[in-house]
Scaffold this motif. Structure first.
Motif, PDB file in Angstrom:
ATOM      1  N   VAL A  44       0.869  -1.177   0.000  1.00  0.00           N
ATOM      2  CA  VAL A  44       0.000   0.000   0.000  1.00  0.00           C
ATOM      3  C   VAL A  44       0.904   1.224   0.000  1.00  0.00           C
ATOM      4  CG1 VAL A  44      -1.844   1.255   1.182  1.00  0.00           C
ATOM      5  CG2 VAL A  44      -1.755  -1.247   1.327  1.00  0.00           C
ATOM      6  N   ALA A  45       0.814   2.049  -1.033  1.00  0.00           N
ATOM      7  CA  ALA A  45       1.706   3.208  -1.129  1.00  0.00           C
ATOM      8  C   ALA A  45       1.269   4.087  -2.294  1.00  0.00           C
ATOM      9  CB  ALA A  45       3.151   2.768  -1.324  1.00  0.00           C
ATOM     10  N   ARG A  46       1.846   5.300  -2.342  1.00  0.00           N
ATOM     11  CA  ARG A  46       1.653   6.199  -3.483  1.00  0.00           C
ATOM     12  C   ARG A  46       2.979   6.873  -3.829  1.00  0.00           C
ATOM     13  NH1 ARG A  46      -3.515   6.465  -4.956  1.00  0.00           N
ATOM     14  NH2 ARG A  46      -5.204   6.433  -3.411  1.00  0.00           N
ATOM     15  N   GLY A  47       3.075   7.395  -5.054  1.00  0.00           N
ATOM     16  CA  GLY A  47       4.224   8.185  -5.467  1.00  0.00           C
ATOM     17  C   GLY A  47       5.525   7.399  -5.419  1.00  0.00           C
ATOM     18  N   SER A  48       6.587   8.055  -4.936  1.00  0.00           N
ATOM     19  CA  SER A  48       7.890   7.396  -4.835  1.00  0.00           C
ATOM     20  C   SER A  48       7.808   6.133  -3.988  1.00  0.00           C
ATOM     21  CB  SER A  48       8.928   8.357  -4.237  1.00  0.00           C
ATOM     22  OG  SER A  48       9.302   9.353  -5.155  1.00  0.00           O
ATOM     23  N   SER A  49       6.992   6.170  -2.942  1.00  0.00           N
ATOM     24  CA  SER A  49       6.853   4.995  -2.080  1.00  0.00           C
ATOM     25  C   SER A  49       6.266   3.814  -2.837  1.00  0.00           C
ATOM     26  CB  SER A  49       5.989   5.330  -0.862  1.00  0.00           C
ATOM     27  OG  SER A  49       6.622   6.288  -0.049  1.00  0.00           O
ATOM     28  N   ASP A  50       5.385   4.092  -3.794  1.00  0.00           N
ATOM     29  CA  ASP A  50       4.816   3.019  -4.600  1.00  0.00           C
ATOM     30  C   ASP A  50       5.870   2.442  -5.537  1.00  0.00           C
ATOM     31  OD1 ASP A  50       2.591   1.398  -5.265  1.00  0.00           O
ATOM     32  OD2 ASP A  50       2.236   2.570  -7.077  1.00  0.00           O
ATOM     33  N   HIS A  51       6.787   3.289  -6.016  1.00  0.00           N
ATOM     34  CA  HIS A  51       7.890   2.769  -6.830  1.00  0.00           C
ATOM     35  C   HIS A  51       8.798   1.879  -5.979  1.00  0.00           C
ATOM     36  CE1 HIS A  51       7.263   6.674  -9.309  1.00  0.00           C
ATOM     37  NE2 HIS A  51       6.351   5.763  -9.576  1.00  0.00           N
ATOM     38  N   ALA A  52       8.994   2.255  -4.717  1.00  0.00           N
ATOM     39  CA  ALA A  52       9.755   1.389  -3.809  1.00  0.00           C
ATOM     40  C   ALA A  52       9.062   0.035  -3.679  1.00  0.00           C
ATOM     41  CB  ALA A  52       9.905   2.053  -2.444  1.00  0.00           C
ATOM     42  N   TRP A  61      13.187  -1.691 -13.517  1.00  0.00           N
ATOM     43  CA  TRP A  61      12.017  -0.946 -13.997  1.00  0.00           C
ATOM     44  C   TRP A  61      11.425  -0.109 -12.868  1.00  0.00           C
ATOM     45  CZ3 TRP A  61       6.477  -2.151 -13.386  1.00  0.00           C
ATOM     46  CH2 TRP A  61       5.658  -1.278 -14.118  1.00  0.00           C
ATOM     47  N   ALA A  62      11.521  -0.596 -11.650  1.00  0.00           N
ATOM     48  CA  ALA A  62      11.012   0.168 -10.504  1.00  0.00           C
ATOM     49  C   ALA A  62      11.767   1.485 -10.358  1.00  0.00           C
ATOM     50  CB  ALA A  62      11.137  -0.659  -9.222  1.00  0.00           C
ATOM     51  N   VAL A  63      13.094   1.458 -10.512  1.00  0.00           N
ATOM     52  CA  VAL A  63      13.847   2.711 -10.396  1.00  0.00           C
ATOM     53  C   VAL A  63      13.670   3.566 -11.640  1.00  0.00           C
ATOM     54  CG1 VAL A  63      15.479   1.766  -8.720  1.00  0.00           C
ATOM     55  CG2 VAL A  63      16.074   1.740 -11.150  1.00  0.00           C
ATOM     56  N   SER A  64      13.365   2.951 -12.772  1.00  0.00           N
ATOM     57  CA  SER A  64      12.993   3.726 -13.959  1.00  0.00           C
ATOM     58  C   SER A  64      11.721   4.534 -13.687  1.00  0.00           C
ATOM     59  CB  SER A  64      12.778   2.782 -15.151  1.00  0.00           C
ATOM     60  OG  SER A  64      12.177   3.450 -16.241  1.00  0.00           O
ATOM     61  N   ASN A  65      10.761   3.917 -13.011  1.00  0.00           N
ATOM     62  CA  ASN A  65       9.536   4.631 -12.636  1.00  0.00           C
ATOM     63  C   ASN A  65       9.851   5.836 -11.758  1.00  0.00           C
ATOM     64  OD1 ASN A  65       8.119   2.622 -13.964  1.00  0.00           O
ATOM     65  ND2 ASN A  65       7.442   1.587 -12.099  1.00  0.00           N
ATOM     66  N   GLN A  70       9.968  19.644 -14.349  1.00  0.00           N
ATOM     67  CA  GLN A  70       8.804  19.975 -15.178  1.00  0.00           C
ATOM     68  C   GLN A  70       8.972  19.464 -16.605  1.00  0.00           C
ATOM     69  OE1 GLN A  70       8.103  24.212 -14.619  1.00  0.00           O
ATOM     70  NE2 GLN A  70       8.243  23.977 -12.397  1.00  0.00           N
ATOM     71  N   LEU A  71       9.581  18.278 -16.716  1.00  0.00           N
ATOM     72  CA  LEU A  71       9.758  17.618 -18.007  1.00  0.00           C
ATOM     73  C   LEU A  71       8.851  16.393 -18.064  1.00  0.00           C
ATOM     74  CD1 LEU A  71      13.644  17.658 -18.461  1.00  0.00           C
ATOM     75  CD2 LEU A  71      11.969  19.088 -19.623  1.00  0.00           C
ATOM     76  N   HIS A  72       8.192  16.202 -19.193  1.00  0.00           N
ATOM     77  CA  HIS A  72       7.329  15.040 -19.341  1.00  0.00           C
ATOM     78  C   HIS A  72       8.178  13.804 -19.607  1.00  0.00           C
ATOM     79  CE1 HIS A  72       4.575  12.263 -21.551  1.00  0.00           C
ATOM     80  NE2 HIS A  72       3.916  12.489 -20.449  1.00  0.00           N
ATOM     81  N   ALA A  73       8.109  12.854 -18.710  1.00  0.00           N
ATOM     82  CA  ALA A  73       8.886  11.619 -18.836  1.00  0.00           C
ATOM     83  C   ALA A  73       7.969  10.435 -18.573  1.00  0.00           C
ATOM     84  CB  ALA A  73      10.042  11.613 -17.844  1.00  0.00           C
ATOM     85  N   GLU A  74       8.140   9.394 -19.350  1.00  0.00           N
ATOM     86  CA  GLU A  74       7.360   8.175 -19.169  1.00  0.00           C
ATOM     87  C   GLU A  74       8.298   6.996 -18.999  1.00  0.00           C
ATOM     88  OE1 GLU A  74       4.165   7.842 -18.676  1.00  0.00           O
ATOM     89  OE2 GLU A  74       3.835   9.997 -18.935  1.00  0.00           O
ATOM     90  N   SER A  75       7.968   6.143 -18.043  1.00  0.00           N
ATOM     91  CA  SER A  75       8.761   4.950 -17.773  1.00  0.00           C
ATOM     92  C   SER A  75       8.091   3.729 -18.389  1.00  0.00           C
ATOM     93  CB  SER A  75       8.900   4.742 -16.262  1.00  0.00           C
ATOM     94  OG  SER A  75       9.513   3.496 -15.976  1.00  0.00           O
TER      95      SER A  75
END
Length: 341
Positions: free
Chosen positions: A47-55, A214-218, A229-234
């Motif tokens: 259960v997480a959001r944002g950077s924590s969800d990538h962790a 891939w998790a750290v790519s996210n 403020q750059l659009h990036a997609e993982s």
């Protein structure tokens, strides 16, 4: 000379923060792993959001690879918005939040605790509502983090969760690699990735990885958005050729994360292929034939390699924010603690 940003200072503190976790957190990790090892865990949740969800995505791969148990991400809104309770008896849940204050994360965790799950709060605030809602708490000992961008707390969350999994597996080699991380991360902080900085007028970019990388790519894609403020997609390197590649044009920026694991060559092959298409591709592997190779620190275990890579990346993204004229410590529209319901 301009004063260093808080983000840059906190990136430099990562090796010390990990050392502090390894020293101060051992009793908690040993006690929790001993208790969990004696129970019949059927699967894992997060259960997480944002950077924590990538962790948590990183921990999902680690758990499935080490323990042979599936791990699924649970949407916090299941309980906080929809009022749904999950039957989670016999499950182990990682609830990850640097502040431990977000109501939806806390309420979902409390619901899982009440249903019989073993819930672990991985947090920088052991006195938080999330910690109180959980069966046990794994403090990450990151110390104060003042920049809005999570760096120390992301890395120490990875290390704390991986350490617990390594103890559950009784994987001596991985535990040794984790204990050696402060040494490796000291070197990773000094890696210069500035040549991979996208041009100021770039419209979009890709970050790539596979498996734990891939998790750290996210995480990297999120950092480009929130601090530059750059659009990036993982994308997984296995997915990017299934449609997203259509937007790749000459000099399109790509950063590919590859660890010294079974997926390394697959990531490199895609990096080289995108480079042949004209993209400006950088990859963390010396196996590349066409893509540019980034300096990278290989650790003592392939599961800890992505941790060193994201530390080196943080130096790049802080540098890019400066090139964009943006203060990464105070991104627009963002607060350090985001509380969602």
């Amino acid at each position: 000379m301009a004063q260093a940003t808080k983000m840059k200072q906190e990136i430099a503190e990562i090796p010390v923060a990990v050392e502090r976790l390894l020293s101060a957190g051992e009793a908690d990790i040993k006690a929790i792993s001993s208790e969990v090892r004696g129970s019949d865990i059927r699967c894992l949740l997060s259960v997480a959001r944002g950077s924590s969800d990538h962790a948590c995505t990183y921990l999902k791969y680690a758990a499935e690879l080490l323990l042979g148990l599936p791990m699924a991400s649970v949407g916090p809104s299941l309980f906080s918005v929809y009022g749904a309770n999950l039957r989670a008896k016999g499950m182990l849940c990682f609830s990850v939040s640097q502040s431990g204050k977000s109501p939806d994360i806390t309420r979902m965790t409390q619901s899982l605790t009440d249903s019989g799950a073993t819930t672990l709060a991985i947090t920088n605030n052991p006195g938080s509502p999330l910690a109180n809602a959980s069966t046990a708490t794994v403090p990450i000992h990151a110390g104060p983090e003042l920049s809005v961008a999570a760096t120390k707390t992301f890395v120490t969350s990875l290390v704390a969760g991986l350490w617990l999994l390594a103890e559950l597996k009784s994987d001596a080699g991985l535990i040794t690699a984790i204990r050696n991380l402060p040494r490796d991360l000291e070197k990773a902080v000094t890696c210069d990735w500035s040549e991979a900085a996208p041009s100021k007028d770039v419209g979009s970019l890709f970050t790539l990885g596979r498996g734990p990388s891939w998790a750290v790519s996210n995480e990297a894609a999120l950092k480009f958005k929130e601090t530059c403020q750059l659009h990036a997609e993982s994308y997984s390197s296995a997915e990017v050729l299934h449609g997203p590649v259509s937007i790749v044009s000459k000099d399109f920026p790509v950063i590919a994360f590859a660890a010294a694991d079974a997926a390394e060559q697959a990531v490199v092959d895609v990096a080289d292929k995108l480079s042949q298409m004209g993209a400006r591709v950088f990859v963390t592997s010396s196996n590349a034939q066409k893509a540019d190779v980034l300096p990278v620190i290989r650790t003592d275990h392939w599961l800890t390699d992505p941790i060193a890579s994201i530390v080196s990346f943080y130096g790049l993204v802080e540098h890019v924010a400066g090139l964009q004229g943006i203060n990464p410590d105070a991104p627009r529209h963002l607060n350090k603690v985001t509380e969602t319901v």
